[in-house]
Design a protein around this motif. Sequence first.
Motif, PDB file in Angstrom:
ATOM      1  N   HIS A 151      -5.083   8.231   4.226  1.00 50.37           N
ATOM      2  CA  HIS A 151      -4.146   8.089   5.333  1.00 50.37           C
ATOM      3  C   HIS A 151      -4.840   8.340   6.671  1.00 50.37           C
ATOM      4  CE1 HIS A 151      -1.078   7.793   2.366  1.00 50.37           C
ATOM      5  NE2 HIS A 151      -1.200   9.049   1.960  1.00 50.37           N
ATOM      6  N   SER A 172       0.808  -1.221   0.000  1.00 53.18           N
ATOM      7  CA  SER A 172       0.000   0.000   0.000  1.00 53.18           C
ATOM      8  C   SER A 172       0.839   1.268   0.000  1.00 53.18           C
ATOM      9  CB  SER A 172      -0.927   0.012   1.220  1.00 53.18           C
ATOM     10  OG  SER A 172      -0.179   0.037   2.428  1.00 53.18           O
ATOM     11  N   ALA A 173       2.096   1.158   0.385  1.00 55.82           N
ATOM     12  CA  ALA A 173       2.971   2.336   0.444  1.00 55.82           C
ATOM     13  C   ALA A 173       3.619   2.648  -0.897  1.00 55.82           C
ATOM     14  CB  ALA A 173       4.044   2.137   1.506  1.00 55.82           C
ATOM     15  N   ARG A 174       3.376   1.792  -1.906  1.00 54.11           N
ATOM     16  CA  ARG A 174       3.956   2.003  -3.233  1.00 54.11           C
ATOM     17  C   ARG A 174       2.847   2.144  -4.280  1.00 54.11           C
ATOM     18  NH1 ARG A 174       7.015  -2.273  -1.268  1.00 54.11           N
ATOM     19  NH2 ARG A 174       6.008  -3.739  -2.688  1.00 54.11           N
ATOM     20  N   ARG A 175       3.132   2.905  -5.312  1.00 57.10           N
ATOM     21  CA  ARG A 175       2.165   3.121  -6.384  1.00 57.10           C
ATOM     22  C   ARG A 175       2.211   1.958  -7.374  1.00 57.10           C
ATOM     23  NH1 ARG A 175       0.468   8.200  -7.743  1.00 57.10           N
ATOM     24  NH2 ARG A 175       1.012   7.915  -9.949  1.00 57.10           N
ATOM     25  N   ARG A 187      -1.312  10.348  -4.192  1.00 56.60           N
ATOM     26  CA  ARG A 187      -0.071   9.639  -4.477  1.00 56.60           C
ATOM     27  C   ARG A 187      -0.198   8.145  -4.194  1.00 56.60           C
ATOM     28  NH1 ARG A 187       5.015   9.607  -5.754  1.00 56.60           N
ATOM     29  NH2 ARG A 187       6.424   8.172  -4.671  1.00 56.60           N
ATOM     30  N   GLU A 188      -0.676   7.795  -3.001  1.00 54.11           N
ATOM     31  CA  GLU A 188      -0.802   6.381  -2.644  1.00 54.11           C
ATOM     32  C   GLU A 188      -2.161   5.798  -3.012  1.00 54.11           C
ATOM     33  OE1 GLU A 188       0.633   8.606  -0.562  1.00 54.11           O
ATOM     34  OE2 GLU A 188       2.660   7.864  -0.955  1.00 54.11           O
ATOM     35  N   GLN A 248      -4.632   0.309  -6.359  1.00 54.62           N
ATOM     36  CA  GLN A 248      -4.037  -0.225  -5.135  1.00 54.62           C
ATOM     37  C   GLN A 248      -4.728  -1.473  -4.585  1.00 54.62           C
ATOM     38  OE1 GLN A 248      -1.281   1.178  -5.493  1.00 54.62           O
ATOM     39  NE2 GLN A 248      -0.941   2.242  -3.559  1.00 54.62           N
ATOM     40  N   PRO A 298      -0.119   4.307   5.571  1.00 57.39           N
ATOM     41  CA  PRO A 298      -0.657   4.173   4.206  1.00 57.39           C
ATOM     42  C   PRO A 298      -1.844   3.226   4.146  1.00 57.39           C
ATOM     43  CG  PRO A 298       1.368   2.891   4.451  1.00 57.39           C
ATOM     44  CD  PRO A 298       1.220   3.699   5.709  1.00 57.39           C
TER      45      PRO A 298
END
Length: 541
Positions: A481, A46-49, A476-477, A63, A495
């Motif tokens: 948040h 979840s912290a990366r696109r 972005r994610e 996601q 995230p």
Amino acid sequence: MFIATSLLFGLLLSPCAEAGGRASFNLVDATAAYRRQACPDYKDYSARRHPPYTTGRYQLPFQRPAPECRLFKSEAVEAKIAEITEKMADVDLARLFENCFPNTLDTTVRWHKPSTDPTEAQSFIVTGDINAQWLRDSTNQLKQYQSLAKSDPALQNLLLGAINTQASFVLESPYCNAFQPPAASKLDPTSNGQADSVHPAYDPNVVFECKYEIDSLASFLSLSDQYYASTGDASFITPKWLSAVQTVLDVIEEQSVGTFGDSGEPNDMTYTFQRQTNIGTETLNLGGIGNPLASNTSLVRSSFRPSDDACILQFFIPGNAFLSVELGRAAALLRKTKKSPDLAATLQKKSDDIKAAVWKYGVTEHPVWGKVFAYEVDGYGSHILMDDANLPSLLALPLLGFVEISDPVYQATRKMVLSRYGNPYYLVGPAFRGIGGPHIGITNAWPLSMLVQAMTTDDDDEIVAAVEAVLKISAREGLIHESVNVERATDYTRPWFAWANSVFAQTILDLAERKPELIFGNNARLNSAATVKEKPEGKSA
């Protein structure tokens, strides 16, 4: 490649018990288990696109986990995603809904035991990146699925299981807020890493954390009421469930007692909590009982807030308001189903008493905004004027069902808590603004508060501004948040926070009902003229 093949081969040959003791294997199940082993940790994922990205302003990532990695699947949920996103004007907003709406099912259903016997179904729903189930969080995480349950038997069974599991938790440790996986799940319990001294004592193999919060008990009642209101199924009203409701009432009675007795002697407060910590909001003073409370108010003590921060004055007004509503709804449910009329009468009486006490002790005169609800009071006349982003909150009182949006005291309170001159935790910066709270600190506002703001107003401009702000800082994610630094949007906490994702989904569903013109159609105000509509991603993944 050899290791992967060997793992699959081992799974295929893994024996399972059958009638007569014969060993066998199921190719489909073994293959699914092998694929699950290869799934990434969603906390990292979840912290990366992840592509494909939208063609909109923010190029939101996709996601959702791969289909093989989703923990629970619902045809009704997939159909609702397609229905809503197909009509949404803004592809970025549509992608955020597509990511958030199924997030609880995709990622947090750590264990589900389906059963045709309504007393046997069980469901363990974690909050996200913490492997524990909060009563409050899980109720809110599942809320957006309730209306779909009647058309999806598997989903309905999941919700029924959640009620049963929560009832077990309440019966086991009614003062606790967060719980370990049930023993039947065979999942390992985890430590919260804290050194707590708590009375009543609890089993750490059952309880993850034992902060007493009245909204946790109200959330158990709320989950049951939501389920019945959506499905008309009263099969959860078993002796076990009725015993759990009675346990809630027992706790309320114990925690309606003031600090001192009639002769001035200290009362036995039943619940005490002390943690070895250097953070003041993580423990209770005065030997674990907290600041003194007046007697005979009918308000109910809450040692901690929904943020899991310690209350300053333990008559927590949003929690009492929420509890009064849910006690009344539980009473109505029992009357309608003709179950336990004596218990129904007791619930209704307690609901009425708490509601009257909120209006008597929880309303104060502000020099600028006039009559407003306080956040916390002690029954002696002291009060705390503020609001916290976590639900229940003062801002969310209409969503709880305690007042109408038009109520003049609520409107004055709303103006106060949405002003940095009236609410010390209303935070404003160049990157974001909104209500925060002491849990993270004085730099971070919570998107939850902006979503609640959108759901508690009929002002189109206010709704558009709130939803746009959340979209921008979540882009972005592609997920919501826990909190965001109002100075720097790239500085955020968590995230993966399923509760917040669910509240975003609930906001979009609310707008689809109340204000469809804001999100649907070419003239929708929540729309970027530069966007090009694309088909919802993930259907063929």
